[in-house]
Scaffold this active site. Structure first.
Site, PDB file in Angstrom:
ATOM      1  N   SER A 150      -0.242  -6.120   0.055  1.00  0.00           N
ATOM      2  CA  SER A 150      -1.111  -5.878   1.213  1.00  0.00           C
ATOM      3  C   SER A 150      -2.122  -7.002   1.388  1.00  0.00           C
ATOM      4  O   SER A 150      -2.496  -7.675   0.418  1.00  0.00           O
ATOM      5  CB  SER A 150      -1.862  -4.563   1.052  1.00  0.00           C
ATOM      6  OG  SER A 150      -0.963  -3.494   0.906  1.00  0.00           O
TER       7      SER A 150
HETATM    8  N1  SAM Z   1      -0.474  -1.521  -2.680  1.00  0.00           N
HETATM    9  C1  SAM Z   1       0.564  -2.503  -2.755  1.00  0.00           C
HETATM   10  C2  SAM Z   1       0.071  -3.830  -3.208  1.00  0.00           C
HETATM   11  O1  SAM Z   1      -1.130  -3.979  -3.438  1.00  0.00           O
HETATM   12  O2  SAM Z   1       0.900  -4.715  -3.348  1.00  0.00           O
HETATM   13  C3  SAM Z   1       1.273  -2.692  -1.458  1.00  0.00           C
HETATM   14  C4  SAM Z   1       2.135  -1.598  -1.170  1.00  0.00           C
HETATM   15  S1  SAM Z   1       3.364  -1.876   0.058  1.00  0.00           S
HETATM   16  C5  SAM Z   1       2.433  -2.164   1.500  1.00  0.00           C
HETATM   17  C6  SAM Z   1       3.908  -0.180   0.214  1.00  0.00           C
HETATM   18  C7  SAM Z   1       4.750   0.316  -0.951  1.00  0.00           C
HETATM   19  O3  SAM Z   1       4.990   1.707  -0.774  1.00  0.00           O
HETATM   20  C8  SAM Z   1       6.105  -0.331  -1.039  1.00  0.00           C
HETATM   21  O4  SAM Z   1       6.280  -0.915  -2.298  1.00  0.00           O
HETATM   22  C9  SAM Z   1       7.086   0.822  -0.815  1.00  0.00           C
HETATM   23  O5  SAM Z   1       8.294   0.685  -1.534  1.00  0.00           O
HETATM   24  C10 SAM Z   1       6.270   1.995  -1.288  1.00  0.00           C
HETATM   25  N2  SAM Z   1       6.686   3.303  -0.793  1.00  0.00           N
HETATM   26  C11 SAM Z   1       7.098   3.651   0.447  1.00  0.00           C
HETATM   27  N3  SAM Z   1       7.373   4.974   0.495  1.00  0.00           N
HETATM   28  C12 SAM Z   1       7.118   5.473  -0.743  1.00  0.00           C
HETATM   29  C13 SAM Z   1       7.220   6.768  -1.340  1.00  0.00           C
HETATM   30  N4  SAM Z   1       7.636   7.834  -0.638  1.00  0.00           N
HETATM   31  N5  SAM Z   1       6.878   6.903  -2.649  1.00  0.00           N
HETATM   32  C14 SAM Z   1       6.452   5.838  -3.379  1.00  0.00           C
HETATM   33  N6  SAM Z   1       6.352   4.586  -2.875  1.00  0.00           N
HETATM   34  C15 SAM Z   1       6.673   4.400  -1.578  1.00  0.00           C
END
Ligand code: SAM
Length: 218
Positions: A68
Site C-alpha cells: 500500500s
Molecule cells: N497491508 C499490505 C501491505 O502493507 O503491503 C497491503 C495489502 S494489499 C493492498 C491487500 C491484501 O489483501 C492482498 O495481499 C490480498 O491478497 C489480501 N486479501 C484480499 N482478500 C483477502 C481475504 N479475504 N483474506 C485475507 N487476505 C485477503
C-alpha cells in the site's frame, strides 16, 4: 526476496523526507509518523527498485498484489488509535509493511492473507527484519474467531460492505477500519463498537484498494 539488511544514511534520509511529505499531506499522529520513520520500507522491495521505496506510491509485490501507498498505511493506522498492547487483527497481510508499522506502535498483531505465496514469503521476511507477528493463511473476510475479541481490526483490501462477522469480533470500545465500495473506489469507514449491540459508523475519504476476496466479502 533476498534482503541484505542495509539501512544506510541514504535510506534513512529518504525515510525522513517521506515522513515530512506525509505530515504535509495531513498525517498528524506523532507516533504513526515515528513508526513510518523507523520501518525500513525498502526491505519490502527487490533491490533493483529500492529507489521507489520512499516515494508515496503503492507498488507491485507479486501475485497481482501491492504494497500500500505510505499515505494510505499512515491514514488507516492513524484511525486505529493504537495503544501499546492492543490486540489487532489485520486482514490482508500482503508485504507485511503495514504489519510492521502496527508492531512498531506496540500492537500484538494477528495477520491473515489468502494468497499462499504472499503468506509464506511475509511470514519469513518479517522475523528476518526484526518484526514478530502471528501469521495466518486463509480467508480473512470471516475474521479469526478463535483469537477474538480484538481491540482493533484493519482491513487492507476493498470490501463491498462491512462484514457483520468482523463487528462481532471487536471488543466493546474497539475500532474497525475498512475501505468499502466497488472495485473502482472505496470510502474509508471506521466503526466503533460502543456496546454489545451499538456501533457508530464514520464515512471518510476515498481510496482505491485491491479487492477483498472471500466468503463474507460479497
Ligand atoms: N497491508 C499490505 C501491505 O502493507 O503491503 C497491503 C495489502 S494489499 C493492498 C491487500 C491484501 O489483501 C492482498 O495481499 C490480498 O491478497 C489480501 N486479501 C484480499 N482478500 C483477502 C481475504 N479475504 N483474506 C485475507 N487476505 C485477503
Amino acid at each position: 526476496m533476498a534482503h541484505k539488511l542495509v539501512d544506510s544514511y541514504r535510506e534513512k534520509g529518504a525515510r525522513k523526507k517521506l515522513v515530512q511529505l506525509l505530515q504535509e499531506r495531513g498525517i498528524a499522529d506523532e507516533n504513526v509518523l515515528k513508526a513510518i520513520g523507523k520501518v525500513p520500507r525498502h526491505y519490502f522491495f527487490d533491490e533493483t527498485f529500492w529507489k521507489q521505496a520512499y516515494k508515496d506510491i503503492a507498488f507491485p509485490i507479486g501475485d497481482g498484489q501491492t504494497i500500500s501507498q505510505p499515505y494510505t498505511v499512515a491514514y488507516q493506522t492513524e484511525l486505529l488509535h493504537i495503544k501499546i498492547g492492543d490486540k489487532v487483527l489485520e486482514i490482508g497481510t500482503g508485504s507485511g509493511y503495514q504489519t510492521c508499522i502496527l508492531v512498531e506502535l506496540g500492537a500484538q498483531v494477528y495477520t491473515i492473507e489468502r494468497q499462499e505465496n504472499l503468506y509464506n514469503r511475509t511470514k519469513q521476511v518479517l522475523p528476518h527484519i526484526g518484526y514478530q507477528a502471528e501469521f495466518f493463511f486463509g480467508d480473512g473476510s470471516k475474521g479469526i474467531a478463535k483469537h477474538a475479541p480484538y481491540d482493533k481490526i484493519i482491513v487492507t483490501a476493498g470490501a463491498p460492505l462491512v462484514p457483520e462477522i468482523l463487528l462481532k469480533q471487536l471488543k466493546i470500545g474497539g475500532i474497525l477500519v475498512i475501505p468499502v465500495g466497488d472495485e473502482e473506489s472505496q470510502k474509508m469507514i471506521t466503526v466503533l463498537r460502543v456496546s454489545e449491540n451499538d456501533f457508530e459508523r464514520f464515512v471518510l475519504d476515498t481510496f482505491r484498494f485491491v479487492p477483498l476476496v472471500g466468503e463474507k466479502a460479497w
